[in-house]
Enzyme design. Structure first.
Site, PDB file in Angstrom:
ATOM      1  N   GLU A  28      28.001   4.920  76.326  1.00  0.00           N
ATOM      2  CA  GLU A  28      29.359   4.844  76.869  1.00  0.00           C
ATOM      3  C   GLU A  28      29.804   3.406  76.678  1.00  0.00           C
ATOM      4  O   GLU A  28      29.264   2.495  77.306  1.00  0.00           O
ATOM      5  CB  GLU A  28      29.348   5.218  78.349  1.00  0.00           C
ATOM      6  CG  GLU A  28      30.716   5.243  78.985  1.00  0.00           C
ATOM      7  CD  GLU A  28      30.656   5.710  80.425  1.00  0.00           C
ATOM      8  OE1 GLU A  28      30.922   6.898  80.679  1.00  0.00           O
ATOM      9  OE2 GLU A  28      30.301   4.876  81.289  1.00  0.00           O
ATOM     10  N   GLN A  46      45.604  -2.620  74.038  1.00  0.00           N
ATOM     11  CA  GLN A  46      45.580  -2.704  72.582  1.00  0.00           C
ATOM     12  C   GLN A  46      44.146  -2.855  72.106  1.00  0.00           C
ATOM     13  O   GLN A  46      43.386  -3.641  72.675  1.00  0.00           O
ATOM     14  CB  GLN A  46      46.417  -3.906  72.123  1.00  0.00           C
ATOM     15  CG  GLN A  46      46.492  -4.083  70.633  1.00  0.00           C
ATOM     16  CD  GLN A  46      47.428  -5.232  70.246  1.00  0.00           C
ATOM     17  OE1 GLN A  46      48.414  -5.496  70.906  1.00  0.00           O
ATOM     18  NE2 GLN A  46      47.091  -5.906  69.161  1.00  0.00           N
ATOM     19  N   ASP A  47      43.757  -2.090  71.082  1.00  0.00           N
ATOM     20  CA  ASP A  47      42.452  -2.234  70.436  1.00  0.00           C
ATOM     21  C   ASP A  47      42.663  -2.779  69.033  1.00  0.00           C
ATOM     22  O   ASP A  47      43.600  -2.374  68.337  1.00  0.00           O
ATOM     23  CB  ASP A  47      41.735  -0.886  70.332  1.00  0.00           C
ATOM     24  CG  ASP A  47      41.120  -0.428  71.648  1.00  0.00           C
ATOM     25  OD1 ASP A  47      41.466  -0.996  72.697  1.00  0.00           O
ATOM     26  OD2 ASP A  47      40.305   0.496  71.615  1.00  0.00           O
ATOM     27  N   ARG A  58      36.161 -16.852  62.616  1.00  0.00           N
ATOM     28  CA  ARG A  58      37.515 -16.572  63.100  1.00  0.00           C
ATOM     29  C   ARG A  58      37.667 -17.223  64.472  1.00  0.00           C
ATOM     30  O   ARG A  58      36.838 -17.059  65.337  1.00  0.00           O
ATOM     31  CB  ARG A  58      37.753 -15.070  63.193  1.00  0.00           C
ATOM     32  CG  ARG A  58      37.706 -14.355  61.850  1.00  0.00           C
ATOM     33  CD  ARG A  58      37.967 -12.861  62.038  1.00  0.00           C
ATOM     34  NE  ARG A  58      37.817 -12.111  60.817  1.00  0.00           N
ATOM     35  CZ  ARG A  58      38.820 -11.749  60.019  1.00  0.00           C
ATOM     36  NH1 ARG A  58      40.052 -12.096  60.319  1.00  0.00           N
ATOM     37  NH2 ARG A  58      38.593 -11.052  58.923  1.00  0.00           N
ATOM     38  N   LYS A  71      39.846 -10.204  76.762  1.00  0.00           N
ATOM     39  CA  LYS A  71      39.303  -9.397  75.670  1.00  0.00           C
ATOM     40  C   LYS A  71      37.916  -8.875  76.029  1.00  0.00           C
ATOM     41  O   LYS A  71      37.121  -9.570  76.649  1.00  0.00           O
ATOM     42  CB  LYS A  71      39.186 -10.226  74.385  1.00  0.00           C
ATOM     43  CG  LYS A  71      40.507 -10.718  73.842  1.00  0.00           C
ATOM     44  CD  LYS A  71      40.305 -11.590  72.625  1.00  0.00           C
ATOM     45  CE  LYS A  71      41.629 -12.108  72.102  1.00  0.00           C
ATOM     46  NZ  LYS A  71      41.425 -13.060  71.002  1.00  0.00           N
ATOM     47  N   HIS A 118      38.780 -17.844  71.988  1.00  0.00           N
ATOM     48  CA  HIS A 118      37.744 -16.929  71.526  1.00  0.00           C
ATOM     49  C   HIS A 118      37.570 -17.049  70.016  1.00  0.00           C
ATOM     50  O   HIS A 118      38.546 -17.182  69.276  1.00  0.00           O
ATOM     51  CB  HIS A 118      38.142 -15.489  71.882  1.00  0.00           C
ATOM     52  CG  HIS A 118      37.292 -14.466  71.230  1.00  0.00           C
ATOM     53  ND1 HIS A 118      37.737 -13.695  70.173  1.00  0.00           N
ATOM     54  CD2 HIS A 118      36.002 -14.116  71.440  1.00  0.00           C
ATOM     55  CE1 HIS A 118      36.757 -12.903  69.782  1.00  0.00           C
ATOM     56  NE2 HIS A 118      35.695 -13.138  70.529  1.00  0.00           N
ATOM     57  N   TYR A 131      37.677  -5.138  69.354  1.00  0.00           N
ATOM     58  CA  TYR A 131      38.003  -5.725  70.651  1.00  0.00           C
ATOM     59  C   TYR A 131      39.196  -5.051  71.298  1.00  0.00           C
ATOM     60  O   TYR A 131      40.103  -4.576  70.638  1.00  0.00           O
ATOM     61  CB  TYR A 131      38.196  -7.235  70.584  1.00  0.00           C
ATOM     62  CG  TYR A 131      39.116  -7.788  69.535  1.00  0.00           C
ATOM     63  CD1 TYR A 131      40.345  -8.310  69.885  1.00  0.00           C
ATOM     64  CD2 TYR A 131      38.728  -7.853  68.199  1.00  0.00           C
ATOM     65  CE1 TYR A 131      41.184  -8.874  68.932  1.00  0.00           C
ATOM     66  CE2 TYR A 131      39.548  -8.407  67.242  1.00  0.00           C
ATOM     67  CZ  TYR A 131      40.785  -8.918  67.617  1.00  0.00           C
ATOM     68  OH  TYR A 131      41.612  -9.458  66.674  1.00  0.00           O
ATOM     69  N   LYS A 168      45.217 -20.877  58.656  1.00  0.00           N
ATOM     70  CA  LYS A 168      45.642 -21.102  60.046  1.00  0.00           C
ATOM     71  C   LYS A 168      44.508 -21.738  60.847  1.00  0.00           C
ATOM     72  O   LYS A 168      44.722 -22.713  61.569  1.00  0.00           O
ATOM     73  CB  LYS A 168      46.073 -19.775  60.676  1.00  0.00           C
ATOM     74  CG  LYS A 168      46.484 -19.875  62.131  1.00  0.00           C
ATOM     75  CD  LYS A 168      46.958 -18.545  62.679  1.00  0.00           C
ATOM     76  CE  LYS A 168      45.769 -17.785  63.223  1.00  0.00           C
ATOM     77  NZ  LYS A 168      46.129 -16.600  64.000  1.00  0.00           N
ATOM     78  N   ASP A 169      43.286 -21.193  60.705  1.00  0.00           N
ATOM     79  CA  ASP A 169      42.163 -21.699  61.499  1.00  0.00           C
ATOM     80  C   ASP A 169      41.718 -23.093  61.065  1.00  0.00           C
ATOM     81  O   ASP A 169      41.120 -23.819  61.851  1.00  0.00           O
ATOM     82  CB  ASP A 169      40.991 -20.723  61.447  1.00  0.00           C
ATOM     83  CG  ASP A 169      41.254 -19.461  62.248  1.00  0.00           C
ATOM     84  OD1 ASP A 169      42.253 -19.422  63.005  1.00  0.00           O
ATOM     85  OD2 ASP A 169      40.473 -18.506  62.122  1.00  0.00           O
TER      86      ASP A 169
END
Length: 184
Positions: A28, A46-47, A58, A71, A118, A131, A168-169
């Site tokens: 589960e 949201q997933d 990331r 998250k 994160h 997530y 971006k990162d």
């Protein structure tokens, strides 16, 4: 489900009960009643899922208030090192991090509350990462701190010079140059 506290209040590791037999396994992965009672009352809306190759990093991402997100993350294929960094201004653990190895074999999940950045590093050939978020993504609220910031003291398990990053990162500020929008 076993809830494992970490060194930072609110950040927890979850170990589901896994039932294995000749057919495979069953677990589960989420139960709202258990989660609300044993971790925190959170309404996930949201997933998301990503697929990445070895060496991809990331993060370290967050959403600015009022679009901040908690998250619940897990790796359904492969292996990642997942990290949460405390960005709450007046927190006694501001700038500190917690890391957790998430693999398809250990089935662990990592809960990151609002007010944290994160990120993760892929340690296997391929990783499928899933997530759940408690707020919708808002591009205007997107933020981050540098995943390459060595002052954070994070051992990512891969050489930073070999990391595969998005443009971006590569351009997020270091923690020392960051003004946090999060209250404790």
């Amino acid at each position: 489900m076993k809830v494992i506290k970490t060194d930072i209040e609110g950040v927890v590791i979850l170990e589901p009960r896994v039932f294995k037999d000749a057919r495979g396994y069953f677990l589960e992965s989420y139960n709202k009643k258990v989660f609300d009672n044993e971790v925190a009352p959170v309404d996930f809306v949201q997933d998301n899922e990503s697929c990445s190759s070895r060496g991809v990093m990331r993060g370290l991402h967050f959403q600015r208030p009022p679009h901040a997100q908690a998250k619940l993350v897990r790796c359904v294929q492969g292996q990642v090192l997942d990290v949460a960094v405390d960005l709450r201004k007046d927190s006694p653990t501001y700038g500190k991090h917690v890391s957790c190895l998430l693999t398809e074999d250990n089935h662990r999940q990592f809960f990151i509350p609002r007010g944290f950045a994160h990120g993760f590093a892929v340690l296997s050939d391929i990783a499928v990462f899933h997530y759940k978020c408690d707020n919708f993504y808002c591009p205007e609220a997107d933020g981050g701190i540098s995943i390459l910031d060595t002052s954070l003291g994070i051992d990512w398990g891969i050489a930073l010079e070999d990391a595969i990053l998005s443009e971006k990162d590569k351009n997020h500020p270091l923690l020392q140059d960051f003004l946090s929008p999060f209250e404790n």
